[in-house]
Design a protein around this motif. Structure first.
Motif, mmCIF file in Angstrom:
data_model
loop_
_atom_site.group_PDB
_atom_site.id
_atom_site.type_symbol
_atom_site.label_atom_id
_atom_site.label_comp_id
_atom_site.label_asym_id
_atom_site.label_seq_id
_atom_site.Cartn_x
_atom_site.Cartn_y
_atom_site.Cartn_z
ATOM 1 N N MET A 1 0.642 -1.315 -0.060
ATOM 2 C CA MET A 1 0.108 0.178 -0.083
ATOM 3 C C MET A 1 0.887 1.197 0.024
ATOM 4 O O MET A 1 1.776 1.326 0.614
ATOM 5 N N GLN A 2 0.333 2.155 -0.842
ATOM 6 C CA GLN A 2 1.220 3.278 -0.956
ATOM 7 C C GLN A 2 0.924 4.278 0.333
ATOM 8 O O GLN A 2 -0.200 4.564 0.727
ATOM 9 N N VAL A 3 1.827 5.305 0.759
ATOM 10 C CA VAL A 3 1.699 6.081 1.507
ATOM 11 C C VAL A 3 2.292 7.497 1.052
ATOM 12 O O VAL A 3 2.751 7.510 0.069
ATOM 13 N N CYS A 4 1.632 8.646 1.551
ATOM 14 C CA CYS A 4 2.501 9.997 1.305
ATOM 15 C C CYS A 4 2.462 10.652 2.379
ATOM 16 O O CYS A 4 2.018 10.493 3.548
ATOM 17 N N THR A 5 3.034 11.695 2.514
ATOM 18 C CA THR A 5 3.263 12.584 3.732
ATOM 19 C C THR A 5 2.290 13.848 3.691
ATOM 20 O O THR A 5 1.469 14.013 2.471
ATOM 21 N N PRO A 6 1.861 14.321 4.719
ATOM 22 C CA PRO A 6 0.902 15.125 4.783
ATOM 23 C C PRO A 6 1.228 16.505 3.700
ATOM 24 O O PRO A 6 0.415 16.996 3.157
ATOM 25 N N ILE A 7 2.482 16.751 3.684
ATOM 26 C CA ILE A 7 2.975 17.830 2.830
ATOM 27 C C ILE A 7 2.794 17.579 1.399
ATOM 28 O O ILE A 7 2.071 18.427 0.598
ATOM 29 N N ARG B 1 -6.663 3.945 10.956
ATOM 30 C CA ARG B 1 -7.933 3.559 10.374
ATOM 31 C C ARG B 1 -8.057 3.894 8.933
ATOM 32 O O ARG B 1 -8.548 3.270 8.216
ATOM 33 N N SER B 2 -7.016 4.970 8.524
ATOM 34 C CA SER B 2 -6.954 5.116 7.143
ATOM 35 C C SER B 2 -6.307 4.122 6.217
ATOM 36 O O SER B 2 -6.612 3.890 5.216
ATOM 37 N N ALA B 3 -5.455 3.282 6.953
ATOM 38 C CA ALA B 3 -4.856 2.269 6.264
ATOM 39 C C ALA B 3 -5.841 0.970 6.239
ATOM 40 O O ALA B 3 -6.072 0.457 4.989
ATOM 41 N N GLN C 1 -8.096 2.259 3.357
ATOM 42 C CA GLN C 1 -7.360 1.885 2.044
ATOM 43 C C GLN C 1 -7.291 0.305 1.517
ATOM 44 O O GLN C 1 -7.474 -0.023 0.475
ATOM 45 N N ALA C 2 -7.196 -0.484 2.588
ATOM 46 C CA ALA C 2 -7.347 -1.864 2.289
ATOM 47 C C ALA C 2 -8.512 -2.433 1.796
ATOM 48 O O ALA C 2 -8.794 -2.952 0.824
ATOM 49 N N PHE C 3 -9.336 -1.890 2.675
ATOM 50 C CA PHE C 3 -11.141 -1.910 2.019
ATOM 51 C C PHE C 3 -11.319 -1.723 0.510
ATOM 52 O O PHE C 3 -11.632 -2.274 -0.280
ATOM 53 N N LEU C 4 -10.871 -0.403 0.211
ATOM 54 C CA LEU C 4 -10.983 0.305 -0.995
ATOM 55 C C LEU C 4 -10.271 -0.812 -2.338
ATOM 56 O O LEU C 4 -10.632 -1.038 -3.275
ATOM 57 N N LEU D 1 -3.671 6.104 -1.277
ATOM 58 C CA LEU D 1 -2.537 6.745 -0.467
ATOM 59 C C LEU D 1 -2.935 6.786 0.928
ATOM 60 O O LEU D 1 -4.022 7.454 1.083
ATOM 61 N N ASN D 2 -2.165 6.557 1.805
ATOM 62 C CA ASN D 2 -2.356 6.730 3.207
ATOM 63 C C ASN D 2 -1.521 7.717 3.660
ATOM 64 O O ASN D 2 -0.245 7.667 3.761
ATOM 65 N N VAL D 3 -2.063 8.978 4.158
ATOM 66 C CA VAL D 3 -1.531 10.197 4.818
ATOM 67 C C VAL D 3 -0.672 9.448 5.857
ATOM 68 O O VAL D 3 -1.326 9.380 7.100
ATOM 69 N N ASP D 4 0.557 9.460 6.005
ATOM 70 C CA ASP D 4 1.640 8.806 7.059
ATOM 71 C C ASP D 4 1.422 9.928 8.248
ATOM 72 O O ASP D 4 1.713 11.202 8.010
#
Length: 104
Positions: free
Chosen positions: A1-7, A67-69, A72-75, A84-87
């Protein structure tokens, strides 16, 4: 699963490149929220995920990222994989993007 930074998420949201979806519950949004983010609480996610536009990548966030992860897994099980999950979630967003946001 991909993540991204808040920025990264904030810049993409400003440009209109991504949809940011906050999966926190209503009582958490009462404490702090990002106005441009779409709200679909995790407790209602299975019933409401179809409300999320899928024509651009979706950045999911919660308080810290757990919870966002899950969202993301559900989607991914529904074939929606440009996510992307906002780290660090909104807590890290408040530190790195907008220090005027309340932290809890």
């Amino acid at each position: 699963m991909q993540v991204c930074t808040p920025i990264e998420a904030a810049h993409a949201l400003e440009r209109g490149d991504w949809t940011v979806v906050d999966v926190r519950e209503a009582q958490e949004l009462a404490l702090v929220r990002i106005e441009a983010a779409q709200h679909v609480p995790l407790s209602e996610f299975v019933e409401r995920y179809a409300e999320i536009p899928t024509e651009r990548p979706i950045a999911l966030m919660c308080h810290h990222g757990g919870r966002s992860a899950q969202a993301q897994a559900f989607l991914a099980t529904k074939g929606i994989t440009e996510t992307l999950n906002v780290d660090g979630g909104i807590d890290r967003w408040a530190v790195e993007v907008d220090s005027s946001l309340n932290r809890y």
